[in-house]
Each structure stands twice: as C-alpha cells, then as structure tokens.
Scaffold this motif. Structure first.
Motif, PDB file in Angstrom:
ATOM      1  N   THR A   1      41.716  35.016  39.912  1.00 48.32           N
ATOM      2  CA  THR A   1      41.357  34.769  41.296  1.00 48.32           C
ATOM      3  C   THR A   1      39.846  34.825  41.463  1.00 48.32           C
ATOM      4  O   THR A   1      39.290  34.101  42.273  1.00 48.32           O
TER       5      THR A   1
ATOM      6  N   PRO B   1      48.119  36.245  35.389  1.00 47.78           N
ATOM      7  CA  PRO B   1      47.479  35.609  36.542  1.00 47.78           C
ATOM      8  C   PRO B   1      47.121  36.594  37.657  1.00 47.78           C
ATOM      9  O   PRO B   1      47.766  37.612  37.854  1.00 47.78           O
ATOM     10  N   GLY B   2      46.061  36.232  38.368  1.00 53.12           N
ATOM     11  CA  GLY B   2      45.643  36.999  39.536  1.00 53.12           C
ATOM     12  C   GLY B   2      44.586  38.046  39.257  1.00 53.12           C
ATOM     13  O   GLY B   2      44.262  38.837  40.140  1.00 53.12           O
TER      14      GLY B   2
ATOM     15  N   ARG C   1      41.137  39.960  38.945  1.00 46.41           N
ATOM     16  CA  ARG C   1      39.833  39.942  39.609  1.00 46.41           C
ATOM     17  C   ARG C   1      38.967  40.928  38.838  1.00 46.41           C
ATOM     18  O   ARG C   1      39.263  42.125  38.811  1.00 46.41           O
TER      19      ARG C   1
ATOM     20  N   GLN D   1      49.671  41.321  36.457  1.00 47.49           N
ATOM     21  CA  GLN D   1      49.285  40.446  37.558  1.00 47.49           C
ATOM     22  C   GLN D   1      48.595  41.204  38.682  1.00 47.49           C
ATOM     23  O   GLN D   1      48.907  42.354  38.964  1.00 47.49           O
ATOM     24  N   ASN D   2      47.641  40.499  39.308  1.00 49.62           N
ATOM     25  CA  ASN D   2      46.976  40.959  40.528  1.00 49.62           C
ATOM     26  C   ASN D   2      46.279  42.303  40.369  1.00 49.62           C
ATOM     27  O   ASN D   2      46.411  43.184  41.207  1.00 49.62           O
TER      28      ASN D   2
END
Length: 87
Positions: free
Chosen positions: A32, A50-51, A53, A72-73
C-alpha cells in the motif's frame, strides 16, 4: 506455488534496484505504501503478503531477517535506529 506469487517474485526483482537489499527467493505482495526504500533491507526467503506499509523515515532503517513471513496489512515504521523483523 500459486500463480500470483510469480508476479510477486517478479516485483521483488524490480525492487532490488531501489531497496537497500532484497535477498533470494523473496516475494512481495502488492504494497500500500513504501517510503525510504534505500534504507530497507530484506533477507532471503522472505514472504511479504499484500497490504504492507513500510516507512524508513530520515535515518531510520528496517531490516527483515531470513525466513520471515509478514502477513497482510502490516505497518512497519522506523524513524531512527533500527526496526528488526525476524522469525
């Protein structure tokens, strides 16, 4: 290996040109946000889903060790010194 992971592996090859280091057999899902790439070092056989930061702000450095999975995230930030993520 799931077909989408081939795309993630190709992304890691492209990132090798802009990151401090990305090791072998590493794959990176769609991030992201990534800031301070030259101060981010990723080891061998790392899986970044994915995701992600990641922010290496100013003199901050992020080092992710070998055989690490980041789910994730996740948000990883370093504003000075080191931020380590290892198994």
């Amino acid at each position: 290996m799931h077909p989408i992971k081939y795309l993630w592996a190709a992304r890691a090859v492209v990132y090798k040109m802009t990151f401090g280091r990305i090791g072998n057999m590493t794959y990176i899902g769609r991030p992201t946000f990534i800031e301070g790439r030259k101060n981010i070092y990723i080891g061998n056989r790392v899986r970044v889903f994915p995701g992600i930061r990641m922010e290496a702000i100013g003199n901050g450095t992020i080092k992710i060790g070998d055989n690490t999975a980041i789910e994730q995230n996740v948000h990883i930030t370093s504003g000075g010194g080191y931020t380590l993520a290892t198994m």
